[in-house]
Design a protein around this motif. Structure first.
Motif, short mmCIF file in Angstrom:
data_model
loop_
_atom_site.label_atom_id
_atom_site.label_comp_id
_atom_site.label_asym_id
_atom_site.label_seq_id
_atom_site.Cartn_x
_atom_site.Cartn_y
_atom_site.Cartn_z
N TYR A 1 1.95 97.21 -21.83
CA TYR A 1 1.90 97.87 -20.54
C TYR A 1 2.11 99.35 -20.82
N VAL A 2 1.19 100.17 -20.40
CA VAL A 2 1.26 101.59 -20.71
C VAL A 2 1.72 102.36 -19.48
N VAL A 3 2.74 103.17 -19.67
CA VAL A 3 3.24 104.02 -18.60
C VAL A 3 2.95 105.46 -18.98
N HIS A 4 2.17 106.15 -18.18
CA HIS A 4 1.89 107.55 -18.44
C HIS A 4 3.03 108.37 -17.88
N GLU A 5 3.33 109.48 -18.54
CA GLU A 5 4.41 110.35 -18.08
C GLU A 5 4.15 110.79 -16.63
N THR A 6 2.88 111.06 -16.28
CA THR A 6 2.55 111.46 -14.93
C THR A 6 2.92 110.36 -13.94
N THR A 7 2.59 109.12 -14.28
CA THR A 7 2.91 107.99 -13.42
C THR A 7 4.41 107.88 -13.23
N SER A 8 5.16 108.06 -14.30
CA SER A 8 6.62 108.01 -14.22
C SER A 8 7.15 109.10 -13.31
N MET A 9 6.60 110.30 -13.41
CA MET A 9 7.02 111.41 -12.56
C MET A 9 6.71 111.10 -11.10
N VAL A 10 5.53 110.55 -10.84
CA VAL A 10 5.14 110.20 -9.47
C VAL A 10 6.07 109.14 -8.92
N ASN A 11 6.38 108.12 -9.72
CA ASN A 11 7.32 107.09 -9.27
C ASN A 11 8.66 107.71 -8.90
N ASP A 12 9.14 108.65 -9.71
CA ASP A 12 10.41 109.33 -9.42
C ASP A 12 10.33 110.10 -8.10
N LEU A 13 9.18 110.75 -7.85
CA LEU A 13 9.02 111.50 -6.61
C LEU A 13 8.94 110.59 -5.39
N LEU A 14 8.42 109.38 -5.57
CA LEU A 14 8.27 108.45 -4.45
C LEU A 14 9.55 107.71 -4.10
N VAL A 15 10.50 107.63 -5.02
CA VAL A 15 11.72 106.85 -4.81
C VAL A 15 12.42 107.19 -3.48
N PRO A 16 12.63 108.47 -3.13
CA PRO A 16 13.35 108.74 -1.87
C PRO A 16 12.60 108.27 -0.62
N TYR A 17 11.29 108.05 -0.74
CA TYR A 17 10.48 107.68 0.41
C TYR A 17 10.24 106.17 0.52
N GLU A 18 10.53 105.43 -0.54
CA GLU A 18 10.21 104.00 -0.56
C GLU A 18 10.91 103.20 0.53
N THR A 19 12.09 103.62 0.95
CA THR A 19 12.81 102.94 2.03
C THR A 19 11.95 102.91 3.29
N TYR A 20 11.20 103.99 3.52
CA TYR A 20 10.39 104.09 4.72
C TYR A 20 9.20 103.14 4.70
N PHE A 21 8.75 102.72 3.50
CA PHE A 21 7.62 101.81 3.39
C PHE A 21 8.04 100.39 3.75
N LYS A 22 9.30 100.07 3.51
CA LYS A 22 9.78 98.70 3.65
C LYS A 22 10.45 98.43 4.99
N SER A 23 10.97 99.45 5.63
CA SER A 23 11.71 99.26 6.87
C SER A 23 11.13 100.12 7.99
N PRO A 24 10.53 99.49 8.99
CA PRO A 24 10.00 100.27 10.11
C PRO A 24 11.07 101.10 10.83
N LEU A 25 12.30 100.57 10.89
CA LEU A 25 13.36 101.33 11.55
C LEU A 25 13.76 102.56 10.74
N ALA A 26 13.79 102.42 9.42
CA ALA A 26 14.09 103.58 8.56
C ALA A 26 12.97 104.60 8.69
N ARG A 27 11.72 104.12 8.74
CA ARG A 27 10.58 105.02 8.90
C ARG A 27 10.68 105.77 10.22
N LEU A 28 10.97 105.05 11.29
CA LEU A 28 11.09 105.67 12.61
C LEU A 28 12.20 106.71 12.63
N GLY A 29 13.33 106.38 12.02
CA GLY A 29 14.45 107.32 11.95
C GLY A 29 14.07 108.59 11.22
#
Length: 161
Positions: free
Chosen positions: A18-46
């Motif tokens: 499984y190959v992980v590109h440094e760019t992909t890793s950086m993008v994953n790190d940038l998305l982490v704070p927003y992932e809660t909003y993808f999973k919880s409609p109430l968190a997204r709404l807030g």
């Protein structure tokens, strides 16, 4: 630069690592704070009601690799306004916050579906007969983003027609 991940079962590198590109890793790190909003409609709404921090636009630029011109078009704002938001410290309005969260969710799903941000970005820029459009051209509306998300789910399940 990429690195192979060792097979967690055997501890050895898999025959097809499984190959992980440094760019992909950086993008994953940038998305982490927003992932809660993808999973919880109430968190997204807030988050939408409170407004995302202005740094979310800089994160969006990095995640998407899009130009400021493209991002301004997607968000239906002028480039000078986009630059003010990037440099500012105020929270974004609800409309911008909602659109940005949807774009983050789309790019997260695209990364998951294609396994590579570059492959997803390439797919976005080519005509797709399943939606009868170039996906990149649909990123300026909530409905367009929803259509692309649905198409990514169809790809995941092998339903391409």
């Amino acid at each position: 630069m990429s690195k192979a991940i060792k097979n967690p079962v055997s501890g050895a590198a898999a025959s097809r690592p499984y190959v992980v590109h440094e760019t992909t890793s950086m993008v994953n790190d940038l998305l982490v704070p927003y992932e809660t909003y993808f999973k919880s409609p109430l968190a997204r709404l807030g988050a939408i009601k409170q407004g995302l921090r202005s740094g979310a636009i800089a994160d969006l630029l990095q995640v998407t690799g899009a130009t400021q011109i493209d991002i301004a078009k997607w968000l239906d704002i002028t480039e000078p306004t986009l630059r003010k938001h990037i440099q500012g410290s105020r929270e974004l309005n609800q409309g911008l916050s909602e659109h940005i969260i949807q774009l983050f969710e789309l790019f997260d799903k695209g990364l998951d579906t294609f396994g590579s941000l570059d492959e997803f970005k390439s797919w976005l820029k080519h005509y797709n007969p399943g939606i009868d459009a170039v996906p990149f051209d649909l990123l300026d509306t909530h409905t367009g983003i929803s259509i692309i998300l649905t198409q990514l789910i169809r790809i995941d399940y092998g339903v391409l027609a």
